[in-house]
Motif scaffolding. Structure first.
Motif, PDB file in Angstrom:
ATOM      1  N   ARG A 205       0.731  -1.109  -0.020  1.00 12.53           N
ATOM      2  CA  ARG A 205       0.077   0.146  -0.034  1.00 12.53           C
ATOM      3  C   ARG A 205       1.028   1.152   0.049  1.00 12.53           C
ATOM      4  O   ARG A 205       0.358   2.177  -0.120  1.00 12.53           O
ATOM      5  N   ASN A 206       2.389   0.987   0.297  1.00 15.60           N
ATOM      6  CA  ASN A 206       3.171   2.212   0.225  1.00 15.60           C
ATOM      7  C   ASN A 206       3.857   2.318  -0.824  1.00 15.60           C
ATOM      8  O   ASN A 206       4.590   1.266  -1.220  1.00 15.60           O
ATOM      9  N   ASN A 207       3.603   3.406  -1.608  1.00 14.91           N
ATOM     10  CA  ASN A 207       4.391   3.775  -2.888  1.00 14.91           C
ATOM     11  C   ASN A 207       6.033   3.603  -2.559  1.00 14.91           C
ATOM     12  O   ASN A 207       6.846   3.240  -3.538  1.00 14.91           O
ATOM     13  N   LEU A 208       6.527   3.973  -1.505  1.00 10.03           N
ATOM     14  CA  LEU A 208       7.648   3.977  -1.215  1.00 10.03           C
ATOM     15  C   LEU A 208       8.214   2.950  -1.157  1.00 10.03           C
ATOM     16  O   LEU A 208       9.484   2.517  -1.593  1.00 10.03           O
ATOM     17  N   SER A 209       7.855   1.619  -0.664  1.00 11.45           N
ATOM     18  CA  SER A 209       8.348   0.353  -0.739  1.00 11.45           C
ATOM     19  C   SER A 209       8.494  -0.342  -2.105  1.00 11.45           C
ATOM     20  O   SER A 209       9.683  -0.689  -2.362  1.00 11.45           O
ATOM     21  N   GLY A 210       7.543   0.200  -2.964  1.00 16.72           N
ATOM     22  CA  GLY A 210       7.743  -0.150  -4.465  1.00 16.72           C
ATOM     23  C   GLY A 210       8.880   0.643  -5.288  1.00 16.72           C
ATOM     24  O   GLY A 210       9.781  -0.126  -6.050  1.00 16.72           O
ATOM     25  N   GLN A 211       9.013   1.739  -4.861  1.00 15.62           N
ATOM     26  CA  GLN A 211      10.242   2.699  -5.313  1.00 15.62           C
ATOM     27  C   GLN A 211      11.668   2.068  -4.900  1.00 15.62           C
ATOM     28  O   GLN A 211      12.401   2.102  -5.788  1.00 15.62           O
ATOM     29  N   VAL A 212      11.805   1.903  -3.626  1.00 13.95           N
ATOM     30  CA  VAL A 212      12.810   1.263  -3.073  1.00 13.95           C
ATOM     31  C   VAL A 212      13.158  -0.070  -3.747  1.00 13.95           C
ATOM     32  O   VAL A 212      14.228  -0.474  -4.032  1.00 13.95           O
ATOM     33  N   ALA A 213      12.303  -1.195  -3.680  1.00  8.57           N
ATOM     34  CA  ALA A 213      12.320  -2.131  -4.451  1.00  8.57           C
ATOM     35  C   ALA A 213      13.006  -1.965  -5.957  1.00  8.57           C
ATOM     36  O   ALA A 213      13.688  -2.785  -6.436  1.00  8.57           O
ATOM     37  N   ASP A 214      12.179  -0.971  -6.671  1.00  8.87           N
ATOM     38  CA  ASP A 214      12.814  -1.038  -7.867  1.00  8.87           C
ATOM     39  C   ASP A 214      14.283  -0.752  -8.043  1.00  8.87           C
ATOM     40  O   ASP A 214      15.049  -0.909  -8.811  1.00  8.87           O
ATOM     41  N   ASP A 215      14.562   0.499  -7.045  1.00 14.75           N
ATOM     42  CA  ASP A 215      16.025   1.220  -6.939  1.00 14.75           C
ATOM     43  C   ASP A 215      16.996  -0.095  -6.563  1.00 14.75           C
ATOM     44  O   ASP A 215      17.932  -0.098  -7.078  1.00 14.75           O
TER      45      ASP A 215
END
Length: 260
Positions: free
Chosen positions: A189-199
């Protein structure tokens, strides 16, 4: 015996939870598993149901040469799974060993002793620091398993850990490798988690496991009952994720593990 250090100097990333549940999953598939609790807090020992009254000998004794693996390993409630428990005495080991010429190789010597042959794999639960205890684990291990919380500050900690790995390779253990990085506490539910995973995947590529470990209340509840989440609730999303992660890990382990 295959030796994996579960390491991340940042606290609260799910390192001990990962150690406990990966060990349980491997044991459930028939592997003879040893967990070495190298954290003075002793959370891995507690999470595997080893009460403080059962910790007459510990990883402190192993490092100080007061006992071998077979003397200090304790059976857990999980079949095929033993643990070398930790006590608060371990917090003084770094000071006691600082003047010893072989201070960085104490754990390596203990895990290469003849008694180690009874186990197929050893998971070393490291403390949340890059001190002498963690260095002992990195010197003893063949590979490092890195749990990484899906949040921004974890990325900074990862770069520091990778630098330490390079130093250990250069000075003590040239064969040391990273078996994989596992994203933990992932909140979809947290966009930051997805962004960190992508990075993380952009930088480390296939080193990052496909499986991500979600935030899950059952994973947090299990240690208070002294049992791994895979036993506490094997059908919860966290347990299912750890089973999937264990399958990925097995596929990355050396071929010699196939005969285990």
């Amino acid at each position: 015996m295959i030796k994996l250090a579960v390491a991340n100097q940042k606290g609260g990333v799910g390192k001990t939870t990962t150690t406990i549940n990966i060990a349980t999953a491997l044991a459930a598939t028939g592997w003879k598993v040893l967990v070495v609790d190298l954290d003075p807090q002793g959370n891995a020992s507690t999470g595997l149901g080893v009460d403080h009254s059962q910790r007459e000998s510990s990883s402190y004794d192993l490092l100080l040469g007061n006992g071998g693996l077979e003397d200090v390993a304790v059976a857990t409630i999980v079949p095929n799974l033993h643990v070398v428990p930790a006590t608060v005495n371990l917090s003084g080991a770094e000071v006691e060993l600082v003047g010893e010429p072989d201070r960085t190789h104490r754990l390596d010597a203990a895990l290469n002793a003849s008694g180690a042959a009874r186990w197929d794999i050893c998971l070393i639960d490291c403390p949340p620091s890059l001190g002498l205890l963690t260095v002992n684990a990195l010197v003893a291990a063949e590979s490092i398993f890195v749990p990484l919380q899906a949040e921004f500050f974890a990325l900074e900690g990862l770069s520091q850990l990778l630098r330490t790995i390079e130093l250990v390779r250069d000075r003590f253990n040239p064969g040391l490798s990273v078996v994989g990085v596992a994203l933990t506490m992932f909140d979809r539910r947290n966009n930051l988690s997805g962004q960190v995973a992508d990075d993380v995947r952009a930088v480390l590529g296939k080193t990052v496991f496909d499986t991500v470990i979600p935030r899950n209340v059952r994973l947090s509840e299990a240690p208070s009952h002294g049992i791994p989440a895979l036993i506490y609730d094997m059908r919860c999303p966290g347990s299912e994720a750890y089973m999937s992660l264990a399958r990925e890990l097995i596929a990355r382990l050396p071929e010699k593990a196939e005969a285990a």
